[in-house]
Every structure is written in structure tokens, then in C-alpha cells.
Design a protein around this motif. Sequence first.
Motif, PDB file in Angstrom:
ATOM      1  N   GLY A  62     116.649  64.782  76.602  1.00  0.00           N
ATOM      2  CA  GLY A  62     117.712  65.181  77.521  1.00  0.00           C
ATOM      3  C   GLY A  62     118.725  64.092  77.795  1.00  0.00           C
ATOM      4  O   GLY A  62     119.681  64.303  78.542  1.00  0.00           O
ATOM      5  N   GLY A  63     118.517  62.905  77.181  1.00  0.00           N
ATOM      6  CA  GLY A  63     119.455  61.802  77.393  1.00  0.00           C
ATOM      7  C   GLY A  63     118.787  60.594  78.007  1.00  0.00           C
ATOM      8  O   GLY A  63     117.582  60.357  77.821  1.00  0.00           O
ATOM      9  N   LEU A  64     119.543  59.813  78.756  1.00  0.00           N
ATOM     10  CA  LEU A  64     119.054  58.603  79.407  1.00  0.00           C
ATOM     11  C   LEU A  64     118.905  58.833  80.894  1.00  0.00           C
ATOM     12  O   LEU A  64     119.850  59.259  81.563  1.00  0.00           O
ATOM     13  N   SER A  65     117.716  58.551  81.412  1.00  0.00           N
ATOM     14  CA  SER A  65     117.481  58.578  82.857  1.00  0.00           C
ATOM     15  C   SER A  65     117.295  57.146  83.340  1.00  0.00           C
ATOM     16  O   SER A  65     116.463  56.409  82.803  1.00  0.00           O
ATOM     17  N   THR A  66     118.082  56.746  84.332  1.00  0.00           N
ATOM     18  CA  THR A  66     117.957  55.431  84.942  1.00  0.00           C
ATOM     19  C   THR A  66     117.381  55.604  86.339  1.00  0.00           C
ATOM     20  O   THR A  66     117.868  56.433  87.121  1.00  0.00           O
ATOM     21  N   MET A  67     116.347  54.834  86.655  1.00  0.00           N
ATOM     22  CA  MET A  67     115.650  55.055  87.927  1.00  0.00           C
ATOM     23  C   MET A  67     115.064  53.755  88.442  1.00  0.00           C
ATOM     24  O   MET A  67     115.057  52.722  87.757  1.00  0.00           O
ATOM     25  N   LYS A  73     114.322  40.223  91.811  1.00  0.00           N
ATOM     26  CA  LYS A  73     115.765  40.016  91.623  1.00  0.00           C
ATOM     27  C   LYS A  73     116.190  40.664  90.322  1.00  0.00           C
ATOM     28  O   LYS A  73     115.362  41.147  89.546  1.00  0.00           O
ATOM     29  N   GLY A  74     117.498  40.675  90.097  1.00  0.00           N
ATOM     30  CA  GLY A  74     118.014  41.167  88.823  1.00  0.00           C
ATOM     31  C   GLY A  74     118.249  42.665  88.800  1.00  0.00           C
ATOM     32  O   GLY A  74     118.460  43.315  89.831  1.00  0.00           O
ATOM     33  N   LEU A  75     118.166  43.247  87.603  1.00  0.00           N
ATOM     34  CA  LEU A  75     118.532  44.641  87.375  1.00  0.00           C
ATOM     35  C   LEU A  75     117.672  45.617  88.164  1.00  0.00           C
ATOM     36  O   LEU A  75     118.156  46.592  88.737  1.00  0.00           O
ATOM     37  N   ASN A  76     116.365  45.381  88.132  1.00  0.00           N
ATOM     38  CA  ASN A  76     115.415  46.229  88.852  1.00  0.00           C
ATOM     39  C   ASN A  76     115.592  47.709  88.519  1.00  0.00           C
ATOM     40  O   ASN A  76     115.688  48.556  89.418  1.00  0.00           O
ATOM     41  N   GLU A  77     115.603  48.016  87.235  1.00  0.00           N
ATOM     42  CA  GLU A  77     115.767  49.399  86.785  1.00  0.00           C
ATOM     43  C   GLU A  77     114.775  49.722  85.679  1.00  0.00           C
ATOM     44  O   GLU A  77     114.359  48.848  84.920  1.00  0.00           O
ATOM     45  N   HIS A  78     114.463  51.006  85.604  1.00  0.00           N
ATOM     46  CA  HIS A  78     113.698  51.554  84.493  1.00  0.00           C
ATOM     47  C   HIS A  78     114.614  52.496  83.716  1.00  0.00           C
ATOM     48  O   HIS A  78     115.265  53.363  84.299  1.00  0.00           O
ATOM     49  N   HIS A  79     114.666  52.309  82.390  1.00  0.00           N
ATOM     50  CA  HIS A  79     115.473  53.161  81.526  1.00  0.00           C
ATOM     51  C   HIS A  79     114.548  54.050  80.705  1.00  0.00           C
ATOM     52  O   HIS A  79     113.681  53.547  79.988  1.00  0.00           O
ATOM     53  N   MET A  80     114.733  55.346  80.808  1.00  0.00           N
ATOM     54  CA  MET A  80     113.902  56.311  80.100  1.00  0.00           C
ATOM     55  C   MET A  80     114.794  57.164  79.195  1.00  0.00           C
ATOM     56  O   MET A  80     115.659  57.898  79.671  1.00  0.00           O
ATOM     57  N   LYS A  81     114.578  57.046  77.877  1.00  0.00           N
ATOM     58  CA  LYS A  81     115.342  57.848  76.921  1.00  0.00           C
ATOM     59  C   LYS A  81     114.464  58.974  76.389  1.00  0.00           C
ATOM     60  O   LYS A  81     113.352  58.743  75.911  1.00  0.00           O
ATOM     61  N   VAL A 104     111.255  52.953  78.351  1.00  0.00           N
ATOM     62  CA  VAL A 104     110.530  53.726  77.341  1.00  0.00           C
ATOM     63  C   VAL A 104     111.553  54.556  76.573  1.00  0.00           C
ATOM     64  O   VAL A 104     112.620  54.897  77.083  1.00  0.00           O
ATOM     65  N   ASN A 105     111.216  54.845  75.319  1.00  0.00           N
ATOM     66  CA  ASN A 105     112.109  55.630  74.471  1.00  0.00           C
ATOM     67  C   ASN A 105     111.276  56.590  73.651  1.00  0.00           C
ATOM     68  O   ASN A 105     110.432  56.173  72.854  1.00  0.00           O
ATOM     69  N   ASN A 106     111.519  57.887  73.831  1.00  0.00           N
ATOM     70  CA  ASN A 106     110.777  58.925  73.103  1.00  0.00           C
ATOM     71  C   ASN A 106     111.723  59.758  72.241  1.00  0.00           C
ATOM     72  O   ASN A 106     111.580  60.960  72.123  1.00  0.00           O
ATOM     73  N   THR A 107     112.700  59.066  71.628  1.00  0.00           N
ATOM     74  CA  THR A 107     113.688  59.782  70.808  1.00  0.00           C
ATOM     75  C   THR A 107     113.611  59.370  69.339  1.00  0.00           C
ATOM     76  O   THR A 107     114.559  59.565  68.585  1.00  0.00           O
ATOM     77  N   GLY A 108     112.474  58.780  68.918  1.00  0.00           N
ATOM     78  CA  GLY A 108     112.329  58.369  67.528  1.00  0.00           C
ATOM     79  C   GLY A 108     112.664  56.925  67.274  1.00  0.00           C
ATOM     80  O   GLY A 108     112.707  56.493  66.115  1.00  0.00           O
ATOM     81  N   ASN A 109     112.906  56.149  68.316  1.00  0.00           N
ATOM     82  CA  ASN A 109     113.180  54.727  68.156  1.00  0.00           C
ATOM     83  C   ASN A 109     111.930  54.009  67.651  1.00  0.00           C
ATOM     84  O   ASN A 109     110.801  54.400  67.947  1.00  0.00           O
ATOM     85  N   GLY A 110     112.109  52.935  66.883  1.00  0.00           N
ATOM     86  CA  GLY A 110     110.969  52.200  66.350  1.00  0.00           C
ATOM     87  C   GLY A 110     110.148  51.482  67.402  1.00  0.00           C
ATOM     88  O   GLY A 110     108.983  51.166  67.174  1.00  0.00           O
ATOM     89  N   LEU A 111     110.731  51.188  68.559  1.00  0.00           N
ATOM     90  CA  LEU A 111     110.022  50.588  69.684  1.00  0.00           C
ATOM     91  C   LEU A 111     110.060  51.563  70.852  1.00  0.00           C
ATOM     92  O   LEU A 111     111.116  52.086  71.189  1.00  0.00           O
TER      93      LEU A 111
END
Length: 490
Positions: free
Chosen positions: A134-139, A123-131, A355-362
Motif C-alpha cells: 500500500g506504500g510507505l507508512s511512517t510512524m 534523539k534524532g529521527l525517532n521514526e519507523h518506516h514500513m514499506k 521493514v520492507n515487504n515489497t521484494g527488497n533484498g533487505l
Amino acid sequence: MFSKDGFEWTKSQGLRAGIPSIGVIQPSSNITNSDSESVFDVIVIGGGYCGLTAARDASMNGLRVLLLEARDRIGGRSWSSNIDRYPFELGGTWVHWGQPCVWREIARYQMRDQLKDSFDYSKGLNEHHMKHSGGLSTMSHEEEDAIAESGLAKVTNVDGDNGRKIMPFAHNASYYPEVVKYDNMTVADRIAEIRDTLTLQEVTSVTAFVLLCSGGTLETTSFFEFLHWWALSGYTYRGCVEYLIKYKFGGGQSSFAIKFFQEALSTTRLKYAFNSPISAITDHGNSVQATTRNGKTYQAARLICTIPLNVLNTIAFSPPLNAKKQAAADTGHVNQCIKVHAEIRDPNMRSWTAVNNTGNGLVYGFGDGTTPAGNTHVVCFGAQQNHFEPDDSIDQTFSALKGLAPMDIERVVFHHWSKDEFAKGAWFFPAPSFLSKYLESLRERQGNIFFASSDWALGWRSFIDGAIEDGTRAALAVKLDLSTPPVSHL
């Protein structure tokens, strides 16, 4: 009871040091005046899973055991805090029936029914956010898994069979000598070799996953050890998820660790002292002496040292550690993981990953549970790459959390492993060449001192399973050593 370890932030109380844990031991010592004058069969230094296993097994084997621990609690780098009836895992968390030593103990303590699945995509959002750049990919999670599987398969495919040929025996990783060449390579080196075959999304996924594993940087992470983790997990990304980040105890890790301690106590052959950091270990030839920072000394015929690698060089050994052990201790491992829990108001985030590969601390995060208040618990990870100090600025911690996704944060919980004087980092992960140079030396006894740690286990090295593996090894070695009659020279 509250431990001095850990931090909690809430809107009403702000940031506070010290959080509750069932792993805190009271009274902190059961040593009597007469015990202080005794010569024990074995002293065990360290109350993490390795030390707890060694102390339990040695006491069960009939030996008189003294357990000395620097902290006010058991568990070492794996412990949990139950806050408002919900367990937050501050260190090592996940277990699996494919980890033989840990599963033996889960069966021993009849805790098979106490495992919970970290993920719930029902249930719920059921999404993966990848930064990424090239920006944000939602999948979907299916797309997330396909990208990770494809990218990691390319990275690990050094032999045409995703590592199966070059490393067929994960518990004897160097079985084929030619695999050792990969211990001279970083993961950054390997990605550079195949960069033209990887998509931007694959690079982003692989980078986040590697940093989740090593807690270092791509440039300091041994490719050999990453292959080792891959082999242990069945040579697939799905296996990695199953073995590494899926199944945890419903009552928290401390509910497991306390079983070891209680069984050792039940033998009546265990003495212990917490809040007892060690300053020196002296091997007199016919006995070993452990000296605490406050000047107390204890004697035993043998000693098992389970002090983590990154802390080993803070102890004054006499005679000194041999050259290779000392070099290993001075080098240390690279894992400076940041692990931050957040309780957030949005229940839909239970099925979120990012996941975030843009220099975020997490760099990596996911929904890990639902609290009794109906909020979502998310757990997020950072590494030495883009490292920050979560207790220095709670605003920076909020920023790193929200760098993964917008969050309405009610509570934050964490343990700052990099600043922890008794860990100086999280679980073991080596730089290139470390294992080739030092692994066997770290495992060797030195005189009457036996060295045991998850940091130099052979199978699930750096995991709870590895800690139990090496604690078992050390306890048996001491038992056999003490039961061997002296050699007659007549």
C-alpha cells in the motif's frame, strides 16, 4: 590482525576482502613435532563458541586437548571486526541475562559492564518506516511496537494463551507431544490460517520479523521452531526485542570469545592449529583420527565434532554417519541470512528502524550505534526470500540498503555466510519436520565421536547460548567417558 573473512567497502578503497579482528590467532599453531606424534585425550573440531567451550572445559578438567579450526580466527559464526575503533558484528551478536549459559560466562569473565544497548530513541529521527504493497507508512516506535505485538500475538495464539499452554517449557519444547504437529506447518501456513484477522501492516511487520529470525522464506520456516523462539523470549514481542536484538558487547563478540580461548591456553593442556580444515574423521575403535585437507593426521581417544549442520556432509566419516545423521546433514537448514552494516553520515538515523515487504533484498534494519567519526551505524538483514549476493554487486547492495531508507553511505561491512564454505548459511533455522525427524539423532554420539553444536542444542538453539550449552554437554560427556573404568567380563 586481518582475517581472510569478511568484506569492507569505502569510497576511497572500493570493495576489499579481509577485515581486522582480535579473534585472529597468532601464531596459527602451537603444535610441536612431538605433539604431532601424540595421542590426545580429545580432539575438538571447530573454534566457534561450542568448540571453544568444549576445549576450555575439557582442558580445565585435566584432559590433553587439540583444537582444530578451519579458519584463521575463533568465533565461527559469531565474530566482530574493529574498524576505525568501532566494532562491527559479522554474525551472532546479541546476548541477554535470560540466556543462562551465556550469562554464566559473562559473569565468569566479569563482562557485565561491557554490554551496550543497540537502540537509542533519545534523539534524532525517532521514526519507523514500513514499506508494503500500500506504500510507505511512517510512524512512531510506539506504533511500530503495537503493530508487531498485535500481529505476532495473533500468529502465535494457537492455544488461547499465545503459546504458553502448548509450549510451557521452552528448554523442553516438545514436552507436550501435541505441539509437534506444528513442526509439520510453515509460518506461511499459519499466516494463511488467520489471514482474515491480520491487517496489511501486521502482515508486513510479522513477515519481516519472521524472516529476520529464520533467514529463509515464509514457506520454508518451521512454525514449531518459531514458536520455540517465541517461548524462549517470554511469549511477547517486547521479550523478543529484549532477548534477540538489544544487548551487545561494546568491544564486539570477539572480545568475549577470546576469553574462552585464553583460559583454555592458560591450562597448558591445549594445543591448537588454525587454517586446518578437516577432510576426514576416522574412528578406529580404540582411537579417533582427524585428517586435514593438507594431509596432516592427529590421533585422540575421543573427538568432539562441532562442525555446523550445513557443512557436516562435506566430511568423510569412517565408519559413515548413521542413516539419520546423514539424512539430516544432506537436508541442512534454511537460513541464508544476509547481514549488512552501513556507516552513514546522518546522525539522526540513530533512532531509525524500518521493514520492507515489497521484494527488497533487505527486509529489516535499524540504527545500531554511533561511530567515533560521529556517523550512524545501521545494521540490515535479508533472507533467502529475495536473496542477493552482496559481494557480487556493491551497487545492488547499495540499492537494497536504500530500499529501506535514503542513505549517504560512507562504509559497508559484511560477511557473506551463504558463500562461506565453513558455514554454508547463517545460524540454524529448520524447515518443517526437520526437528521431529532428526534432532535426537544429531545429538547422539557415534562410537568415539561426540557431536555438539548450537544447531541441535535444546534451549537457545542456534544462539551463542545454545553453542555454549552443547559445548558444555560434550566436554562433560567426554570427561565421564574417559574416567569410566572398563567393564570386566571375568
